[in-house]
Design a protein around this motif. Sequence first.
Motif, PDB file in Angstrom:
ATOM      1  N   LYS A 270     -55.505   3.269 -31.623  1.00  0.00           N
ATOM      2  CA  LYS A 270     -54.052   3.447 -31.677  1.00  0.00           C
ATOM      3  C   LYS A 270     -53.537   3.000 -33.035  1.00  0.00           C
ATOM      4  CE  LYS A 270     -49.733   2.076 -29.375  1.00  0.00           C
ATOM      5  NZ  LYS A 270     -49.308   3.417 -28.978  1.00  0.00           N
ATOM      6  N   LEU A 271     -52.655   3.800 -33.614  1.00  0.00           N
ATOM      7  CA  LEU A 271     -52.003   3.432 -34.874  1.00  0.00           C
ATOM      8  C   LEU A 271     -50.507   3.621 -34.703  1.00  0.00           C
ATOM      9  CD1 LEU A 271     -52.894   3.956 -38.500  1.00  0.00           C
ATOM     10  CD2 LEU A 271     -50.785   5.027 -37.736  1.00  0.00           C
ATOM     11  N   THR A 272     -49.736   2.633 -35.147  1.00  0.00           N
ATOM     12  CA  THR A 272     -48.271   2.679 -35.041  1.00  0.00           C
ATOM     13  C   THR A 272     -47.649   2.375 -36.400  1.00  0.00           C
ATOM     14  OG1 THR A 272     -48.440   1.837 -32.772  1.00  0.00           O
ATOM     15  CG2 THR A 272     -46.261   1.813 -33.793  1.00  0.00           C
ATOM     16  N   ILE A 273     -46.719   3.218 -36.820  1.00  0.00           N
ATOM     17  CA  ILE A 273     -45.935   2.975 -38.037  1.00  0.00           C
ATOM     18  C   ILE A 273     -44.484   2.806 -37.605  1.00  0.00           C
ATOM     19  CG2 ILE A 273     -45.233   3.831 -40.293  1.00  0.00           C
ATOM     20  CD1 ILE A 273     -47.710   5.583 -40.312  1.00  0.00           C
ATOM     21  N   ALA A 274     -43.849   1.711 -38.028  1.00  0.00           N
ATOM     22  CA  ALA A 274     -42.460   1.431 -37.642  1.00  0.00           C
ATOM     23  C   ALA A 274     -41.692   0.914 -38.844  1.00  0.00           C
ATOM     24  CB  ALA A 274     -42.418   0.413 -36.505  1.00  0.00           C
ATOM     25  N   THR A 275     -40.386   1.183 -38.866  1.00  0.00           N
ATOM     26  CA  THR A 275     -39.526   0.675 -39.938  1.00  0.00           C
ATOM     27  C   THR A 275     -38.509  -0.304 -39.363  1.00  0.00           C
ATOM     28  OG1 THR A 275     -38.116   2.634 -39.702  1.00  0.00           O
ATOM     29  CG2 THR A 275     -39.766   2.671 -41.444  1.00  0.00           C
ATOM     30  N   LEU A 276     -38.060  -1.191 -40.220  1.00  0.00           N
ATOM     31  CA  LEU A 276     -37.187  -2.287 -39.795  1.00  0.00           C
ATOM     32  C   LEU A 276     -35.723  -1.922 -39.979  1.00  0.00           C
ATOM     33  CD1 LEU A 276     -36.955  -5.324 -38.951  1.00  0.00           C
ATOM     34  CD2 LEU A 276     -37.045  -5.864 -41.393  1.00  0.00           C
ATOM     35  N   ASP A 277     -34.925  -2.231 -38.966  1.00  0.00           N
ATOM     36  CA  ASP A 277     -33.474  -2.165 -39.087  1.00  0.00           C
ATOM     37  C   ASP A 277     -32.995  -3.597 -39.346  1.00  0.00           C
ATOM     38  OD1 ASP A 277     -30.750  -2.080 -38.865  1.00  0.00           O
ATOM     39  OD2 ASP A 277     -30.716  -0.894 -37.021  1.00  0.00           O
TER      40      ASP A 277
END
Length: 575
Positions: A270-277
């Motif tokens: 599993k790979l997850t890319i997320a950006t910060l608010d």
Amino acid sequence: MTFSNKSILTSLLVVGALVLALVLYPVEAGFGFQLLRGLVLVGVLVVILLITYSRYQERPRENQEESAASIQLEEKAFLNELKSHFKELIDSVFRAVKAIHPDYVTGIYMIDPDQKGFTLQEATRPLFRKFVSGHNDILNSILNTEDVLLLQESDLREKWNLIFEPQTWRGSECLMGVRILYKQTPIGCILTTIDHFSKIDSRDRELLKNMGEFFSLGMSKIEKIEQLLSDNYYHSRIASLFDVLEITSNEKDLFEMVLRMCRSFFSYDKLTIATLDPYENNLLIRSVDGVDSDIQVGKTVPLDHSMAGLILQESKTVLTANRSQEFPGMTRFGKEIPEEDEFQVLLGIPITGRKRNLGLIMMERKGHRPFSLSDRHLMELMGATIGSILNWIDEYQRMKRSSIHDGLTGLLNHNALMDRFHEEIERAVRFNHRLVTIVLDLDKFKRLNDTYGHLFGDQVLKAVSMIMKNNVRNIDVVARYGGEEFVIILVNTTVETSLPVAQRIITKISEYPFEKDGESIRVTISAGMAEFPRHSDQVRSLIEKADQAMYQSKAKGGNQVTIFQEEKPAAVGTK
């Protein structure tokens, strides 16, 4: 002649002399004759060994020459690539300046330590000198100032002529300069000049400052490319992100490329890319690869008490082969996401921006096979590269927004309107649609400014702009054409169908509760309408005809809209 060639020649001479002695020797028997035979054989053997050694020595030299030629070619290609990125950076700045004001002339100087001065890299017109002394007061002042420096020719005279090529100056010319930083050190500056100070808009200094930051960020990008290209295959693949992605690319394109690259580099479940608010302290999931049953793209998750929060809040890489044991009680992506106990092997890195963390990449595995230190190093490199690109895209978008929007109202400015108008005309032709142009002008606005002050006038312009934006569709275009004049483009409609839109805007403006020092003030606006292609198929002509209809509205007392007619415009509106 080399050492080995000299040795071969000497040996041949000795062997020749021995053979001659052997032929002339008087008796073919005895110890002397046998000794000569032995010496001849030894001499022949030495010659053979020397020739073999000489040939062996030549081969590495040939290989060495081939290798050196290959290295030179690689270095040349490498330098060409860096030059290409630098040229793209300069062109981007020049395009942005032209979008702000077509009359601006821009040049970029960089410090030249060998020449002890400043060398002109490029300019939009041949106005600047190719080289300026390192003692020049103007350029040094720009390098030592954080903000944009604004100067006028009449105040400088002699110093001014040391930067510009000889010509006649009127004294009204102005120069704006902003420094370029590399690793927080000034290395050059962007200069923008115009023939009269009255043409400089109040927001232009802020835009130029943005360009200085944009160029500085671009220099960091070039440094990043240089570091990556000088390393191995994987590093070069990561560096290629800079080449494939254009400056106008969006974040979605970037994350798709990163995801494909990770598939080829790493083994994961599993790979997850997320950006910060940063304002909400939440993560937005941008890409998921592999198992996706527990979390989907577009979902927002909190940072509290999670591995994702640890990575971002402490700005650290997390590498673990037993998550539950090393980080007891801590979820992967917050309590709202179902826990997958089988994901115990984890590698998470922050995506690092210029001043803060921008997001994260997390890889997970089932079973017990850990990620390696090499995986960690490569993933950290990936995170730094993605952060640099995100900064690059964000800086460009911020600069683009500033250059095409009016600083006071936030509407499209004059230049952006004309570009967009041509695009809408082309689209309307392609799909056989109609367009409506509305030109609006505030009634007696100069009197308002003179009576209640320019600050009140600015408040009126902002409120009127908001009313216009709120009363058209997202596909329609609203722009500040200049001063108190506005233009609206209504897409895929006719003047008859869209007449209620214009009337509604006029009514809402006239009913808006403007107030100054307790006094209620009524503000009205007049409008004119023209249709493409019914009244004209040219941008300028459509605006002119809508403008004529608008003045017909004013002639009838204002606060109304008039549809353009070739002979006699017909007025409709509210009084």
